[in-house]
Design a protein around this motif. Structure first.
Motif, PDB file in Angstrom:
ATOM      1  N   ILE A 115      48.389  45.449  27.634  1.00  0.00           N
ATOM      2  CA  ILE A 115      48.062  45.367  26.212  1.00  0.00           C
ATOM      3  C   ILE A 115      49.107  44.492  25.541  1.00  0.00           C
ATOM      4  O   ILE A 115      50.309  44.692  25.720  1.00  0.00           O
ATOM      5  CB  ILE A 115      48.052  46.772  25.575  1.00  0.00           C
ATOM      6  N   SER A 116      48.647  43.516  24.780  1.00  0.00           N
ATOM      7  CA  SER A 116      49.566  42.645  24.065  1.00  0.00           C
ATOM      8  C   SER A 116      50.217  43.409  22.917  1.00  0.00           C
ATOM      9  O   SER A 116      49.549  44.126  22.172  1.00  0.00           O
ATOM     10  CB  SER A 116      48.815  41.434  23.503  1.00  0.00           C
ATOM     11  N   LEU A 117      51.509  43.271  22.781  1.00  0.00           N
ATOM     12  CA  LEU A 117      52.228  43.888  21.671  1.00  0.00           C
ATOM     13  C   LEU A 117      52.250  42.981  20.452  1.00  0.00           C
ATOM     14  O   LEU A 117      52.664  43.394  19.373  1.00  0.00           O
ATOM     15  CB  LEU A 117      53.642  44.241  22.099  1.00  0.00           C
ATOM     16  N   ILE A 118      51.797  41.754  20.626  1.00  0.00           N
ATOM     17  CA  ILE A 118      51.751  40.785  19.537  1.00  0.00           C
ATOM     18  C   ILE A 118      50.338  40.647  18.987  1.00  0.00           C
ATOM     19  O   ILE A 118      50.110  40.751  17.792  1.00  0.00           O
ATOM     20  CB  ILE A 118      52.262  39.399  20.005  1.00  0.00           C
ATOM     21  N   ASN A 119      49.385  40.404  19.884  1.00  0.00           N
ATOM     22  CA  ASN A 119      47.997  40.175  19.487  1.00  0.00           C
ATOM     23  C   ASN A 119      47.138  41.324  19.997  1.00  0.00           C
ATOM     24  O   ASN A 119      46.820  41.396  21.174  1.00  0.00           O
ATOM     25  CB  ASN A 119      47.508  38.837  20.050  1.00  0.00           C
ATOM     26  N   LYS A 120      46.739  42.208  19.123  1.00  0.00           N
ATOM     27  CA  LYS A 120      45.979  43.398  19.515  1.00  0.00           C
ATOM     28  C   LYS A 120      44.595  43.067  20.075  1.00  0.00           C
ATOM     29  O   LYS A 120      43.945  43.909  20.656  1.00  0.00           O
ATOM     30  CB  LYS A 120      45.834  44.361  18.322  1.00  0.00           C
ATOM     31  N   ASN A 121      44.126  41.828  19.889  1.00  0.00           N
ATOM     32  CA  ASN A 121      42.829  41.426  20.423  1.00  0.00           C
ATOM     33  C   ASN A 121      42.920  40.856  21.830  1.00  0.00           C
ATOM     34  O   ASN A 121      41.916  40.438  22.396  1.00  0.00           O
ATOM     35  CB  ASN A 121      42.169  40.385  19.501  1.00  0.00           C
ATOM     36  N   SER A 122      44.113  40.790  22.390  1.00  0.00           N
ATOM     37  CA  SER A 122      44.241  40.238  23.739  1.00  0.00           C
ATOM     38  C   SER A 122      44.858  41.268  24.669  1.00  0.00           C
ATOM     39  O   SER A 122      45.326  42.312  24.253  1.00  0.00           O
ATOM     40  CB  SER A 122      45.058  38.951  23.724  1.00  0.00           C
ATOM     41  N   GLY A 123      44.845  40.944  25.916  1.00  0.00           N
ATOM     42  CA  GLY A 123      45.366  41.823  26.957  1.00  0.00           C
ATOM     43  C   GLY A 123      44.686  41.464  28.260  1.00  0.00           C
ATOM     44  O   GLY A 123      44.092  40.391  28.392  1.00  0.00           O
ATOM     45  N   ASN A 124      44.746  42.364  29.211  1.00  0.00           N
ATOM     46  CA  ASN A 124      44.165  42.090  30.513  1.00  0.00           C
ATOM     47  C   ASN A 124      43.830  43.402  31.200  1.00  0.00           C
ATOM     48  O   ASN A 124      44.463  44.428  30.935  1.00  0.00           O
ATOM     49  CB  ASN A 124      45.142  41.279  31.366  1.00  0.00           C
ATOM     50  N   ALA A 125      42.847  43.369  32.074  1.00  0.00           N
ATOM     51  CA  ALA A 125      42.518  44.499  32.940  1.00  0.00           C
ATOM     52  C   ALA A 125      41.942  43.926  34.228  1.00  0.00           C
ATOM     53  O   ALA A 125      40.946  43.201  34.190  1.00  0.00           O
ATOM     54  CB  ALA A 125      41.532  45.443  32.268  1.00  0.00           C
ATOM     55  N   GLU A 126      42.613  44.217  35.335  1.00  0.00           N
ATOM     56  CA  GLU A 126      42.215  43.677  36.629  1.00  0.00           C
ATOM     57  C   GLU A 126      42.249  44.773  37.683  1.00  0.00           C
ATOM     58  O   GLU A 126      43.012  45.730  37.585  1.00  0.00           O
ATOM     59  CB  GLU A 126      43.185  42.589  37.085  1.00  0.00           C
ATOM     60  N   PHE A 127      41.420  44.579  38.700  1.00  0.00           N
ATOM     61  CA  PHE A 127      41.482  45.428  39.880  1.00  0.00           C
ATOM     62  C   PHE A 127      42.229  44.674  40.968  1.00  0.00           C
ATOM     63  O   PHE A 127      42.031  43.484  41.175  1.00  0.00           O
ATOM     64  CB  PHE A 127      40.086  45.781  40.398  1.00  0.00           C
ATOM     65  N   ILE A 128      43.074  45.408  41.662  1.00  0.00           N
ATOM     66  CA  ILE A 128      43.757  44.899  42.839  1.00  0.00           C
ATOM     67  C   ILE A 128      43.205  45.678  44.016  1.00  0.00           C
ATOM     68  O   ILE A 128      43.209  46.919  44.021  1.00  0.00           O
ATOM     69  CB  ILE A 128      45.277  45.077  42.742  1.00  0.00           C
ATOM     70  N   ILE A 129      42.688  44.943  44.980  1.00  0.00           N
ATOM     71  CA  ILE A 129      42.064  45.604  46.131  1.00  0.00           C
ATOM     72  C   ILE A 129      42.685  45.075  47.419  1.00  0.00           C
ATOM     73  O   ILE A 129      42.894  43.884  47.572  1.00  0.00           O
ATOM     74  CB  ILE A 129      40.529  45.408  46.116  1.00  0.00           C
ATOM     75  N   GLN A 130      43.016  46.012  48.294  1.00  0.00           N
ATOM     76  CA  GLN A 130      43.484  45.687  49.635  1.00  0.00           C
ATOM     77  C   GLN A 130      42.563  46.404  50.604  1.00  0.00           C
ATOM     78  O   GLN A 130      42.361  47.612  50.486  1.00  0.00           O
ATOM     79  CB  GLN A 130      44.920  46.136  49.855  1.00  0.00           C
ATOM     80  N   ALA A 131      42.000  45.640  51.519  1.00  0.00           N
ATOM     81  CA  ALA A 131      41.044  46.214  52.459  1.00  0.00           C
ATOM     82  C   ALA A 131      41.275  45.631  53.850  1.00  0.00           C
ATOM     83  O   ALA A 131      41.794  44.524  53.999  1.00  0.00           O
ATOM     84  CB  ALA A 131      39.621  45.938  52.006  1.00  0.00           C
ATOM     85  N   ARG A 132      40.888  46.399  54.835  1.00  0.00           N
ATOM     86  CA  ARG A 132      41.034  45.966  56.229  1.00  0.00           C
ATOM     87  C   ARG A 132      39.673  46.018  56.895  1.00  0.00           C
ATOM     88  O   ARG A 132      38.910  46.966  56.723  1.00  0.00           O
ATOM     89  CB  ARG A 132      42.022  46.888  56.960  1.00  0.00           C
ATOM     90  N   LYS A 133      39.392  44.979  57.681  1.00  0.00           N
ATOM     91  CA  LYS A 133      38.137  44.961  58.423  1.00  0.00           C
ATOM     92  C   LYS A 133      38.230  45.953  59.572  1.00  0.00           C
ATOM     93  O   LYS A 133      39.193  45.951  60.335  1.00  0.00           O
ATOM     94  CB  LYS A 133      37.863  43.556  58.951  1.00  0.00           C
TER      95      LYS A 133
END
Length: 134
Positions: A115-133
């Motif tokens: 969450i941006s502490l400067i611009n309340k309309n910006s930020g990010n949300a991502e998934f990090i995935i680690q998988a093995r075949k």
């Protein structure tokens, strides 16, 4: 030292070719209708016990409100923000990633939110995935 530009649906590599695939926002630049085919292609080119590491946007991303929802977590026509002018993009849910990667052994799946502490309309949300075949 070679650079290959190739359609993601038909990678020019033999089965079980790579030890690992690293994905930084590649899957989420595709529509939901072909995501399973893309993950199947990733699975095909990874060696047994090989790894997939990916970072892709979450459907909890704070800038989704600026886009037009076209169904199945696909968005386009962003009026402002990070995604303005880039066309369509897919935003994943955790359950969707689990379903798409069900032929892999999931070693890690986490959602990272900023969450941006400067611009309340910006930020990010991502998934990090680690998988093995398997």
């Amino acid at each position: 030292d070679n650079f290959i530009c190739q359609d993601f649906l038909t990678l020019p590599f033999q089965d079980n070719f790579f030890d690992a695939v690293i994905d930084r926002q590649s899957l989420d630049q595709n529509p939901s209708s072909i995501l399973q085919k893309l993950v199947n292609e990733i699975h095909r080119v990874i060696k047994p016990s090989g790894r997939y590491f990916g970072i892709n946007f979450s459907n909890n991303h704070p800038e989704l409100k600026f886009g037009s929802h076209s169904g199945n977590n696909d968005y386009s026509e962003f009026s402002t923000g990070l995604f303005e002018g880039i066309g369509s993009r897919h935003f994943f849910s955790a359950s969707e990633l689990k379903r798409l990667f069900n032929m892999f052994i999931l070693e890690e799946l986490k959602e990272v939110k900023e969450i941006s502490l400067i611009n309340k309309n910006s930020g990010n949300a991502e998934f990090i995935i680690q998988a093995r075949k398997a």
